[in-house]
Write an enzyme that holds these catalytic residues in place. Sequence first.
Site, PDB file in Angstrom:
ATOM      1  N   HIS A  76     122.647   7.246 -65.374  1.00 48.57           N
ATOM      2  CA  HIS A  76     123.031   7.019 -63.970  1.00 48.57           C
ATOM      3  C   HIS A  76     123.979   5.826 -63.870  1.00 48.57           C
ATOM      4  O   HIS A  76     125.020   5.887 -63.215  1.00 48.57           O
ATOM      5  CB  HIS A  76     121.798   6.720 -63.107  1.00 48.57           C
ATOM      6  CG  HIS A  76     120.900   7.883 -62.854  1.00 48.57           C
ATOM      7  ND1 HIS A  76     121.290   9.000 -62.156  1.00 48.57           N
ATOM      8  CD2 HIS A  76     119.595   8.086 -63.167  1.00 48.57           C
ATOM      9  CE1 HIS A  76     120.276   9.839 -62.071  1.00 48.57           C
ATOM     10  NE2 HIS A  76     119.235   9.319 -62.679  1.00 48.57           N
TER      11      HIS A  76
ATOM     12  N   HIS B  59     117.712   7.523 -69.598  1.00 51.81           N
ATOM     13  CA  HIS B  59     117.987   8.327 -68.406  1.00 51.81           C
ATOM     14  C   HIS B  59     118.624   7.460 -67.315  1.00 51.81           C
ATOM     15  O   HIS B  59     119.629   7.840 -66.712  1.00 51.81           O
ATOM     16  CB  HIS B  59     116.677   8.946 -67.903  1.00 51.81           C
ATOM     17  CG  HIS B  59     116.824   9.740 -66.649  1.00 51.81           C
ATOM     18  ND1 HIS B  59     116.904  11.110 -66.654  1.00 51.81           N
ATOM     19  CD2 HIS B  59     116.908   9.367 -65.346  1.00 51.81           C
ATOM     20  CE1 HIS B  59     117.030  11.540 -65.409  1.00 51.81           C
ATOM     21  NE2 HIS B  59     117.034  10.503 -64.595  1.00 51.81           N
ATOM     22  N   GLU B  60     118.041   6.290 -67.080  1.00 57.24           N
ATOM     23  CA  GLU B  60     118.580   5.398 -66.044  1.00 57.24           C
ATOM     24  C   GLU B  60     119.948   4.854 -66.446  1.00 57.24           C
ATOM     25  O   GLU B  60     120.807   4.647 -65.590  1.00 57.24           O
ATOM     26  CB  GLU B  60     117.596   4.257 -65.743  1.00 57.24           C
ATOM     27  CG  GLU B  60     116.237   4.721 -65.242  1.00 57.24           C
ATOM     28  CD  GLU B  60     116.301   5.711 -64.091  1.00 57.24           C
ATOM     29  OE1 GLU B  60     117.190   5.592 -63.230  1.00 57.24           O
ATOM     30  OE2 GLU B  60     115.448   6.616 -64.054  1.00 57.24           O
TER      31      GLU B  60
END
Length: 151
Positions: free
Chosen positions: A74, A70-71
């Site tokens: 980003h 998920h990170e």
Amino acid sequence: MNLISEKELLELVNKISLEFFRKPYIDDVKFNSRLRTTGGRYLPSKRIIELNPKYYYETDMDEFIGIIKHELCHYHLHIEGKGYKHGDPEFKELLRQTGSPRHCKPLPSNSNRRKHTYRCLNCNQVYKRVRRVDLKRYRCGRCRGKLVELK
């Protein structure tokens, strides 16, 4: 389970980045024990990923890898100059393509936070609360019935 070193953490993040995004992760990653309500965060101004060590200790490796993915969504979108925030369509699409979770699961250690349970005598609606409720002052929000605390 012992906490892995920052070098091992960087190797893990780079391995996941190469496997799922086919791009290297060249910046810094570290554990931040001050994170309380999230599994991790990406700081665009510093290009750093910070991860909550509690998720490494308390959850399985699949959940922890999901947080890293998920990170990394980003991170890679930010590097490419695309929409890297939660509401951006590019971000949602990359989450879907990589099988990354939108949110992380609650920590097992936080699951017992709701200590007080109340039930309405009239409609049987159940309320779970962290803090105590003044039963003389508050009523059921559904039917205005009287509340009783369950043991």
